[in-house]
Scaffold this motif. Structure first.
Motif, mmCIF file in Angstrom:
data_model
loop_
_atom_site.group_PDB
_atom_site.id
_atom_site.type_symbol
_atom_site.label_atom_id
_atom_site.label_comp_id
_atom_site.label_asym_id
_atom_site.label_seq_id
_atom_site.Cartn_x
_atom_site.Cartn_y
_atom_site.Cartn_z
ATOM 1 N N LEU A 417 48.063 49.013 19.660
ATOM 2 C CA LEU A 417 48.139 49.274 20.939
ATOM 3 C C LEU A 417 47.028 48.355 21.833
ATOM 4 C CD1 LEU A 417 49.253 52.849 21.749
ATOM 5 C CD2 LEU A 417 50.662 50.663 21.537
ATOM 6 N N HIS A 418 45.916 47.919 21.047
ATOM 7 C CA HIS A 418 44.823 47.214 21.659
ATOM 8 C C HIS A 418 45.139 45.831 22.024
ATOM 9 C CE1 HIS A 418 40.829 45.663 22.500
ATOM 10 N NE2 HIS A 418 40.377 47.076 22.689
ATOM 11 N N PRO A 419 44.822 45.529 23.339
ATOM 12 C CA PRO A 419 45.103 44.136 23.900
ATOM 13 C C PRO A 419 44.800 43.055 22.864
ATOM 14 C CG PRO A 419 44.341 45.427 25.487
ATOM 15 C CD PRO A 419 44.116 46.238 24.442
ATOM 16 N N LEU A 420 43.702 43.198 21.970
ATOM 17 C CA LEU A 420 43.159 42.027 21.048
ATOM 18 C C LEU A 420 43.833 42.167 19.854
ATOM 19 C CD1 LEU A 420 39.429 41.977 22.541
ATOM 20 C CD2 LEU A 420 41.783 40.653 23.367
ATOM 21 N N VAL A 421 44.619 42.902 19.466
ATOM 22 C CA VAL A 421 45.314 43.117 18.327
ATOM 23 C C VAL A 421 46.825 42.771 18.274
ATOM 24 C CG1 VAL A 421 46.021 44.493 16.171
ATOM 25 C CG2 VAL A 421 43.602 44.812 17.346
ATOM 26 N N ASP A 422 47.212 41.722 17.718
ATOM 27 C CA ASP A 422 48.384 40.962 18.348
ATOM 28 C C ASP A 422 49.646 41.377 17.370
ATOM 29 O OD1 ASP A 422 47.721 39.852 15.896
ATOM 30 O OD2 ASP A 422 47.739 37.436 16.765
ATOM 31 N N SER A 423 49.674 42.309 16.289
ATOM 32 C CA SER A 423 50.636 42.817 15.573
ATOM 33 C C SER A 423 50.647 44.013 15.099
ATOM 34 C CB SER A 423 50.873 41.680 14.690
ATOM 35 O OG SER A 423 51.585 42.114 13.314
ATOM 36 N N VAL A 424 51.721 44.871 14.839
ATOM 37 C CA VAL A 424 51.783 46.207 14.086
ATOM 38 C C VAL A 424 51.225 46.041 12.587
ATOM 39 C CG1 VAL A 424 53.098 47.979 13.627
ATOM 40 C CG2 VAL A 424 53.316 46.945 15.758
ATOM 41 N N ALA A 425 51.730 45.031 12.015
ATOM 42 C CA ALA A 425 51.497 44.396 10.664
ATOM 43 C C ALA A 425 50.052 44.448 10.633
ATOM 44 C CB ALA A 425 52.435 43.453 10.419
ATOM 45 N N VAL A 426 49.323 43.723 11.417
ATOM 46 C CA VAL A 426 48.001 43.253 11.383
ATOM 47 C C VAL A 426 47.249 44.681 11.469
ATOM 48 C CG1 VAL A 426 46.040 42.439 12.548
ATOM 49 C CG2 VAL A 426 47.917 40.911 12.100
ATOM 50 N N ALA A 427 47.593 45.605 12.400
ATOM 51 C CA ALA A 427 47.187 46.972 12.728
ATOM 52 C C ALA A 427 47.287 47.600 11.225
ATOM 53 C CB ALA A 427 47.813 47.710 13.688
ATOM 54 N N ARG A 428 48.422 47.849 10.502
ATOM 55 C CA ARG A 428 48.499 48.333 9.185
ATOM 56 C C ARG A 428 47.413 47.914 8.126
ATOM 57 N NH1 ARG A 428 54.602 47.956 10.118
ATOM 58 N NH2 ARG A 428 55.157 49.845 10.906
ATOM 59 N N ARG A 429 47.282 46.673 8.307
ATOM 60 C CA ARG A 429 46.434 45.916 6.992
ATOM 61 C C ARG A 429 44.905 46.371 7.259
ATOM 62 N NH1 ARG A 429 49.946 41.514 7.756
ATOM 63 N NH2 ARG A 429 48.597 40.339 8.789
ATOM 64 N N LEU A 430 44.689 46.384 8.656
ATOM 65 C CA LEU A 430 43.286 46.790 9.409
ATOM 66 C C LEU A 430 42.854 48.265 8.769
ATOM 67 C CD1 LEU A 430 43.220 45.183 12.891
ATOM 68 C CD2 LEU A 430 41.667 44.410 10.998
ATOM 69 N N VAL A 431 44.025 48.991 9.044
ATOM 70 C CA VAL A 431 43.646 50.547 8.667
ATOM 71 C C VAL A 431 43.393 50.389 6.955
ATOM 72 C CG1 VAL A 431 44.763 52.814 8.342
ATOM 73 C CG2 VAL A 431 44.972 51.585 10.599
ATOM 74 N N ASP A 432 44.375 49.735 6.245
ATOM 75 C CA ASP A 432 44.138 49.718 4.835
ATOM 76 C C ASP A 432 42.676 49.109 4.528
ATOM 77 O OD1 ASP A 432 46.472 50.726 4.446
ATOM 78 O OD2 ASP A 432 47.579 48.513 4.147
ATOM 79 N N ALA A 433 42.250 48.120 5.130
ATOM 80 C CA ALA A 433 41.008 47.387 4.944
ATOM 81 C C ALA A 433 39.923 48.263 5.068
ATOM 82 C CB ALA A 433 40.884 46.173 5.517
ATOM 83 N N TYR A 434 40.079 49.043 6.235
ATOM 84 C CA TYR A 434 38.719 49.758 6.750
ATOM 85 C C TYR A 434 38.663 51.049 5.970
ATOM 86 C CZ TYR A 434 37.893 46.737 10.956
ATOM 87 O OH TYR A 434 37.527 45.683 11.803
ATOM 88 N N THR A 435 39.497 51.500 5.502
ATOM 89 C CA THR A 435 39.408 52.769 4.814
ATOM 90 C C THR A 435 38.969 52.265 3.674
ATOM 91 O OG1 THR A 435 41.854 52.539 4.490
ATOM 92 C CG2 THR A 435 41.252 54.078 6.069
ATOM 93 N N ALA A 436 39.293 51.373 3.136
ATOM 94 C CA ALA A 436 38.739 50.906 1.662
ATOM 95 C C ALA A 436 37.271 50.812 1.585
ATOM 96 C CB ALA A 436 39.458 49.484 1.050
ATOM 97 N N VAL A 437 36.629 50.263 2.799
ATOM 98 C CA VAL A 437 35.364 50.029 2.665
ATOM 99 C C VAL A 437 34.323 50.997 3.479
ATOM 100 C CG1 VAL A 437 35.464 47.646 2.629
ATOM 101 C CG2 VAL A 437 35.530 48.404 4.911
ATOM 102 N N HIS A 438 35.080 52.033 4.200
ATOM 103 C CA HIS A 438 34.128 53.100 4.957
ATOM 104 C C HIS A 438 34.613 54.420 4.199
ATOM 105 C CE1 HIS A 438 32.878 50.145 7.858
ATOM 106 N NE2 HIS A 438 33.824 49.827 8.473
ATOM 107 N N PRO A 439 33.545 54.887 3.924
ATOM 108 C CA PRO A 439 33.704 56.243 3.328
ATOM 109 C C PRO A 439 33.907 57.267 4.496
ATOM 110 C CG PRO A 439 31.699 55.316 2.159
ATOM 111 C CD PRO A 439 32.303 54.391 3.254
ATOM 112 N N GLY A 440 33.344 56.907 5.702
ATOM 113 C CA GLY A 440 33.432 57.863 6.768
ATOM 114 C C GLY A 440 34.832 57.807 7.357
ATOM 115 N N LEU A 441 35.840 57.133 6.896
ATOM 116 C CA LEU A 441 37.294 57.112 7.234
ATOM 117 C C LEU A 441 38.287 57.838 6.170
ATOM 118 C CD1 LEU A 441 37.856 53.561 8.894
ATOM 119 C CD2 LEU A 441 37.360 55.609 9.884
#
Length: 445
Positions: A417-441
């Protein structure tokens, strides 16, 4: 009076302590308690503060602890400046986002969402501890994303948590300076969210001087935001945006500049601070001198990619002196001594902006006294600004809901939903990538 600093091993703590050293009034802070889980960083910052205090009579006593409950007990004010995941976490926020071609800045866009998702649960835990251990304390929040984190904490502390930021203060001072006005006497009509606001007027003796600035191309080209956004765009807006709006108005250019940079801002600060803490841990080195050198380099390179993308040149010397510590001190004085003042702060909306509900934290001028910070009534935002503010606030609400539920699908929604993220598919990949590198997630399921 006791001030507890959470994130007490942070690089900017000496700015706060330096401001306290200059306060000689009655009811001043006499004891500073630093809390940080990193003992080496605590020791380094404690050395810097000791050098700052040398020769200063009645300098506030400094103690350090890794026990957060111990730090909170007896606090009159709690200054929260934590960084969940550290400098390495910020560097990863940028790297992951830029790999997807979207912005990774620590408070804006994908990077800000990732940072918020791992910071909100920690901030909520701190708020609950404050409510239990120091219920009369006032919390001053500088932890980013400042508006989002302040709103998370306000659900447990109400109006006793107030968010601060140096961006609107610096912007207001720059606008006043180019207009030849005294910033202390000018009324700055600023409104929005943290890192998403606009100066819509600057009144001196009842007269709005901003139209004079917008009509003068020479004046517009004489300060940072004028060069950053360009005179034509500022005249089109009829306002001067906070510098962070450059990420929205010139997103493609900024992302390209960040991707082409030799090193991202987060990676630069990670490496720079590692060098500083190593130097400050050496007893043969002046920790204060090392800190001053590092800070000068840090301030001069602030938002360098944006200025490069805009051809805005170097920062002015007047803009290298910081400012948030002055806001924090003024806020503490106003509350502790009833020294009434006006400050631009992050507080609950109440009825200030009709487009948002009463609990939404916004960034506006506030009248501050012993009873806290009270937002001043503001004219409605124009449609383009209202749309952006409402869109970003909706994302913040999704982040808060995700932190409470742990739902991975809700995290995807926050990114998408953020104006600077242009695709739901990108959003899904971001969540996957961030959870892979951040123990806090790891709480996302």
């Amino acid at each position: 009076m006791q001030l507890t600093i959470l994130g007490g091993g942070g690089f900017r703590v000496p700015l706060v302590y330096g401001a306290l050293l200059g306060d000689r009034g009655a009811g001043r802070v006499t004891r500073v308690v630093l809390h940080d889980p990193d003992t080496a960083r605590l020791a380094a910052v404690t050395r810097v503060l000791a050098e700052q205090a040398a020769g200063v009579p009645d300098a506030p006593e400094v103690t350090a602890t890794t026990d957060v409950d111990e730090a909170l007990r007896g606090a009159d004010f709690v200054f929260s400046a934590i960084r969940v995941g550290g400098a390495e976490g910020r560097a990863e926020d940028e790297r992951v986002a830029l790999a997807e071609g979207v912005l990774g800045q620590e408070t804006v866009g994908a990077g800000g969402i990732a940072y918020g998702l791992r910071t909100v649960p920690v901030a909520v835990d701190i708020a609950r501890r404050v409510a239990r251990l120091a219920p009369e304390a006032w919390v001053i929040n500088f932890t980013n994303p400042a508006g989002l984190v302040t709103e998370a904490m306000s659900r447990h502390l109400g109006d006793r948590v107030i968010g601060i930021c140096d961006s609107p203060v610096g912007l207001g001072r720059r606008v006043a300076r180019v207009l030849g006005a005294d910033p202390e006497r000018a009324w700055i009509d600023y409104v929005g969210l943290n890192h998403l606001g606009w100066v819509r007027g600057l009144r001196v003796a009842g007269r709005d001087e901003l139209p004079r600035l917008l009509d003068d191309p020479v004046l517009l080209g004489s300060f940072e935001e004028g060069r950053l956004f360009g005179a034509e765009w500022l005249r089109s807006l009829g306002a001067v945006p906070n510098e962070y709006l450059h990420y929205y108005y010139f997103n493609r250019e900024t992302v390209r500049a960040y991707r082409e940079a030799e090193q991202t801002r987060g990676a630069f600060l990670r490496d720079q601070q590692a060098r500083f803490y190593a130097q400050a841990g050496d007893p043969s080195v002046s920790a204060l001198a090392a800190w001053q050198r590092t800070r000068a380099e840090r301030e001069s390179t602030y938002m360098a990619e944006n200025r490069e993308a805009a051809g805005a040149g170097e920062r002015e010397p007047e803009d290298l002196s910081g400012g948030y510590e002055k806001v924090a001190l003024a806020l503490m004085r106003a509350v502790a001594r009833n020294e009434r003042t006006t400050l631009i702060l992050n507080v609950r909306n109440r009825a200030t902006l009709a487009a948002l509900d009463a609990e939404a934290v916004i960034e506006v001028p506030c009248l501050v006294d012993a009873s806290g910070a009270h937002p001043v009534a503001a004219d409605p935002l124009p449609g383009h600004a209202t749309g952006l503010v409402c869109a970003v606030k909706a994302v913040e609400r999704e982040v808060l809901a995700t932190a409470a539920s742990g739902a991975r699908a809700q995290a995807v929604k926050a990114f998408a939903l953020h104006p600077l993220v242009d695709s739901v598919a990108v959003a899904r990949r971001l969540v996957d990538a961030y959870t892979a590198v951040h123990p806090g997630l790891s709480y996302l399921r």
